[in-house]
Write a protein that holds these residues in place. Structure first.
Motif, PDB file in Angstrom:
ATOM      1  N   LEU A 181     -10.439   8.898   4.197  1.00 36.90           N
ATOM      2  CA  LEU A 181     -10.221   8.352   5.534  1.00 36.90           C
ATOM      3  C   LEU A 181     -11.523   8.019   6.263  1.00 36.90           C
ATOM      4  CD1 LEU A 181      -7.257  10.590   6.714  1.00 36.90           C
ATOM      5  CD2 LEU A 181      -7.173   8.293   5.732  1.00 36.90           C
ATOM      6  N   THR A 182     -12.634   8.554   5.759  1.00 30.29           N
ATOM      7  CA  THR A 182     -13.899   8.303   6.449  1.00 30.29           C
ATOM      8  C   THR A 182     -14.886   7.479   5.626  1.00 30.29           C
ATOM      9  OG1 THR A 182     -14.835  10.391   5.647  1.00 30.29           O
ATOM     10  CG2 THR A 182     -13.691  10.428   7.789  1.00 30.29           C
ATOM     11  N   VAL A 183     -14.544   7.151   4.392  1.00 30.86           N
ATOM     12  CA  VAL A 183     -15.426   6.345   3.544  1.00 30.86           C
ATOM     13  C   VAL A 183     -15.451   4.915   4.062  1.00 30.86           C
ATOM     14  CG1 VAL A 183     -15.644   5.348   1.220  1.00 30.86           C
ATOM     15  CG2 VAL A 183     -15.097   7.753   1.489  1.00 30.86           C
ATOM     16  N   ASP A 184     -16.598   4.303   3.965  1.00 37.26           N
ATOM     17  CA  ASP A 184     -16.741   2.896   4.337  1.00 37.26           C
ATOM     18  C   ASP A 184     -16.433   2.057   3.092  1.00 37.26           C
ATOM     19  OD1 ASP A 184     -17.253   0.671   5.845  1.00 37.26           O
ATOM     20  OD2 ASP A 184     -19.442   0.815   5.649  1.00 37.26           O
ATOM     21  N   TRP A 185     -15.148   1.752   2.891  1.00 34.57           N
ATOM     22  CA  TRP A 185     -14.698   1.043   1.694  1.00 34.57           C
ATOM     23  C   TRP A 185     -15.161  -0.413   1.724  1.00 34.57           C
ATOM     24  CZ3 TRP A 185     -13.246   4.267  -1.811  1.00 34.57           C
ATOM     25  CH2 TRP A 185     -12.594   5.448  -1.473  1.00 34.57           C
ATOM     26  N   THR A 186     -15.429  -0.949   0.533  1.00 29.23           N
ATOM     27  CA  THR A 186     -15.776  -2.374   0.442  1.00 29.23           C
ATOM     28  C   THR A 186     -14.497  -3.186   0.561  1.00 29.23           C
ATOM     29  OG1 THR A 186     -15.499  -2.551  -1.959  1.00 29.23           O
ATOM     30  CG2 THR A 186     -17.692  -1.843  -1.140  1.00 29.23           C
ATOM     31  N   GLU A 187     -14.676  -4.447   0.847  1.00 26.33           N
ATOM     32  CA  GLU A 187     -13.518  -5.347   0.940  1.00 26.33           C
ATOM     33  C   GLU A 187     -12.755  -5.387  -0.384  1.00 26.33           C
ATOM     34  OE1 GLU A 187     -13.038  -9.993   2.005  1.00 26.33           O
ATOM     35  OE2 GLU A 187     -14.496  -8.904   3.249  1.00 26.33           O
ATOM     36  N   ALA A 188     -13.490  -5.384  -1.486  1.00 22.97           N
ATOM     37  CA  ALA A 188     -12.855  -5.423  -2.807  1.00 22.97           C
ATOM     38  C   ALA A 188     -12.064  -4.141  -3.076  1.00 22.97           C
ATOM     39  CB  ALA A 188     -13.906  -5.635  -3.894  1.00 22.97           C
ATOM     40  N   GLN A 189     -12.595  -2.983  -2.695  1.00 23.58           N
ATOM     41  CA  GLN A 189     -11.887  -1.722  -2.910  1.00 23.58           C
ATOM     42  C   GLN A 189     -10.587  -1.682  -2.105  1.00 23.58           C
ATOM     43  OE1 GLN A 189     -15.241   0.715  -1.795  1.00 23.58           O
ATOM     44  NE2 GLN A 189     -15.576   1.375  -3.919  1.00 23.58           N
ATOM     45  N   VAL A 190     -10.647  -2.152  -0.878  1.00 27.12           N
ATOM     46  CA  VAL A 190      -9.443  -2.202  -0.044  1.00 27.12           C
ATOM     47  C   VAL A 190      -8.427  -3.161  -0.661  1.00 27.12           C
ATOM     48  CG1 VAL A 190      -8.529  -2.877   2.219  1.00 27.12           C
ATOM     49  CG2 VAL A 190     -10.644  -1.529   2.072  1.00 27.12           C
ATOM     50  N   ALA A 191      -8.903  -4.311  -1.122  1.00 29.30           N
ATOM     51  CA  ALA A 191      -8.005  -5.296  -1.743  1.00 29.30           C
ATOM     52  C   ALA A 191      -7.332  -4.713  -2.983  1.00 29.30           C
ATOM     53  CB  ALA A 191      -8.767  -6.569  -2.088  1.00 29.30           C
ATOM     54  N   VAL A 192      -8.077  -3.955  -3.788  1.00 30.10           N
ATOM     55  CA  VAL A 192      -7.497  -3.332  -4.985  1.00 30.10           C
ATOM     56  C   VAL A 192      -6.375  -2.373  -4.585  1.00 30.10           C
ATOM     57  CG1 VAL A 192      -7.956  -1.638  -6.813  1.00 30.10           C
ATOM     58  CG2 VAL A 192      -9.472  -3.589  -6.523  1.00 30.10           C
ATOM     59  N   MET A 193      -6.613  -1.549  -3.573  1.00 30.38           N
ATOM     60  CA  MET A 193      -5.579  -0.606  -3.144  1.00 30.38           C
ATOM     61  C   MET A 193      -4.339  -1.343  -2.628  1.00 30.38           C
ATOM     62  SD  MET A 193      -6.646   2.241  -4.106  1.00 30.38           S
ATOM     63  CE  MET A 193      -5.323   3.221  -3.456  1.00 30.38           C
ATOM     64  N   HIS A 194      -4.551  -2.449  -1.936  1.00 29.80           N
ATOM     65  CA  HIS A 194      -3.398  -3.236  -1.465  1.00 29.80           C
ATOM     66  C   HIS A 194      -2.640  -3.833  -2.653  1.00 29.80           C
ATOM     67  CE1 HIS A 194      -3.756  -3.032   2.869  1.00 29.80           C
ATOM     68  NE2 HIS A 194      -5.069  -3.215   2.765  1.00 29.80           N
ATOM     69  N   ARG A 195      -3.342  -4.335  -3.649  1.00 28.06           N
ATOM     70  CA  ARG A 195      -2.662  -4.917  -4.812  1.00 28.06           C
ATOM     71  C   ARG A 195      -1.924  -3.858  -5.612  1.00 28.06           C
ATOM     72  NH1 ARG A 195      -4.631  -8.124  -1.908  1.00 28.06           N
ATOM     73  NH2 ARG A 195      -2.660  -7.537  -0.980  1.00 28.06           N
ATOM     74  N   LEU A 196      -2.510  -2.646  -5.730  1.00 26.41           N
ATOM     75  CA  LEU A 196      -1.805  -1.560  -6.415  1.00 26.41           C
ATOM     76  C   LEU A 196      -0.522  -1.200  -5.669  1.00 26.41           C
ATOM     77  CD1 LEU A 196      -4.765   0.765  -7.452  1.00 26.41           C
ATOM     78  CD2 LEU A 196      -3.259  -0.512  -8.993  1.00 26.41           C
ATOM     79  N   ARG A 197      -0.601  -1.165  -4.342  1.00 26.37           N
ATOM     80  CA  ARG A 197       0.596  -0.887  -3.544  1.00 26.37           C
ATOM     81  C   ARG A 197       1.619  -2.000  -3.723  1.00 26.37           C
ATOM     82  NH1 ARG A 197       3.333  -2.453   0.467  1.00 26.37           N
ATOM     83  NH2 ARG A 197       4.530  -1.057   1.761  1.00 26.37           N
ATOM     84  N   ASP A 198       1.159  -3.250  -3.709  1.00 24.11           N
ATOM     85  CA  ASP A 198       2.069  -4.387  -3.909  1.00 24.11           C
ATOM     86  C   ASP A 198       2.786  -4.269  -5.251  1.00 24.11           C
ATOM     87  OD1 ASP A 198       1.182  -5.383  -1.474  1.00 24.11           O
ATOM     88  OD2 ASP A 198      -0.106  -6.935  -2.385  1.00 24.11           O
ATOM     89  N   TRP A 199       2.045  -3.884  -6.309  1.00 25.35           N
ATOM     90  CA  TRP A 199       2.652  -3.707  -7.628  1.00 25.35           C
ATOM     91  C   TRP A 199       3.690  -2.590  -7.578  1.00 25.35           C
ATOM     92  CZ3 TRP A 199       4.293  -5.348 -12.023  1.00 25.35           C
ATOM     93  CH2 TRP A 199       4.667  -4.454 -13.011  1.00 25.35           C
ATOM     94  N   ALA A 200       3.354  -1.468  -6.939  1.00 25.05           N
ATOM     95  CA  ALA A 200       4.290  -0.342  -6.847  1.00 25.05           C
ATOM     96  C   ALA A 200       5.566  -0.763  -6.127  1.00 25.05           C
ATOM     97  CB  ALA A 200       3.634   0.851  -6.144  1.00 25.05           C
ATOM     98  N   VAL A 201       5.428  -1.525  -5.046  1.00 26.33           N
ATOM     99  CA  VAL A 201       6.603  -2.001  -4.298  1.00 26.33           C
ATOM    100  C   VAL A 201       7.427  -2.948  -5.171  1.00 26.33           C
ATOM    101  CG1 VAL A 201       7.339  -3.417  -2.324  1.00 26.33           C
ATOM    102  CG2 VAL A 201       5.601  -1.640  -2.020  1.00 26.33           C
TER     103      VAL A 201
END
Length: 170
Positions: free
Chosen positions: A6-26
Motif C-alpha cells: 500500500l505504500t510502495v511507489d509502483w511503476t505504471e507498468a506494475q500497476v497495469a500488470v495487476m489490472h490485467r491480472l484482475r481482468d483475467w481473473a474476472v
C-alpha cells in the motif's frame, strides 16, 4: 513481511500488470459461470467439477481436502457438493495407490466430454491468442506467472496459519 504493497511507489507498468491480472481473473470467473449454465449445474458445482477435471487432466487428481482449499469451502460443504456431483453422475470417488485411506476425485467420461465441448466452443478465442503468441513471449509469461503463483501460495499459507500481522482481530 517486507514490502508494504500500500505504500510502495509502483511503476505504471506494475500497476497495469495487476489490472490485467484482475481482468483475467474476472473473465475466467465469468467463463466458469457460463460453464455452469452449459452443464446445468450451480456455479459452485461447476467450479468444483472444473477443478476436478483440470487436476485429473494434469495427472494430479484432487482429494476432497485439496478441492475444499481450492474452492474456499469447508470440508462439510465440500462433502455436500461432492455428494451432488456424484449423485448426478459427474464424478467418482476412489481409493487409489498404496494409501487406501486417501480418497481421489475423478470426473466420469461424460462430464469430461461435456467440459471439453464447452472449451472447444468457448475457448476458441483463448486458443487463438495462445497460438498467435511466440514461444519466447510465452516463456516469459510462464516464468512471471510462476513467480506470482508462488507469492500467492506463500501468502495463502501464511494466512491459513491465522497470521494477521499487526491487525487486531475484531
Amino acid at each position: 513481511m517486507g514490502t508494504d504493497p500500500l505504500t510502495v511507489d509502483w511503476t505504471e507498468a506494475q500497476v497495469a500488470v495487476m489490472h490485467r491480472l484482475r481482468d483475467w481473473a474476472v473473465g475466467f470467473t465469468e467463463l466458469n459461470q457460463h460453464l455452469s449454465t452449459w452443464m446445468r449445474l450451480p456455479t459452485s458445482d461447476a467450479n468444483a467439477l472444473g477443478n476436478i477435471i483440470w487436476a485429473d487432466e494434469a495427472g494430479t487428481p484432487l482429494s476432497p481436502a485439496e478441492l475444499s482449499r481450492q474452492i474456499g469451502m469447508t470440508s462439510g460443504a465440500t462433502t455436500v457438493l461432492l455428494n451432488r456431483l456424484e449423485a448426478a453422475g459427474h464424478i467418482v470417488r476412489s481409493r487409489e495407490g498404496s494409501d487406501r485411506r486417501r480418497v481421489t476425485l475423478r470426473p466420469v467420461r461424460e462430464a469430461r466430454e461435456q467440459a471439453r465441448a464447452f472449451l472447444a466452443f468457448a475457448g476458441a478465442e483463448i486458443a487463438a491468442s495462445l497460438g498467435d503468441t511466440p514461444d519466447p513471449e510465452l516463456t516469459t509469461v510462464i516464468a512471471f506467472l510462476e513467480r506470482m503463483t508462488a507469492a500467492a501460495r506463500q501468502a495463502n499459507t501464511r494466512l491459513a496459519r491465522g497470521e494477521r500481522g499487526d491487525q487486531k482481530t475484531v
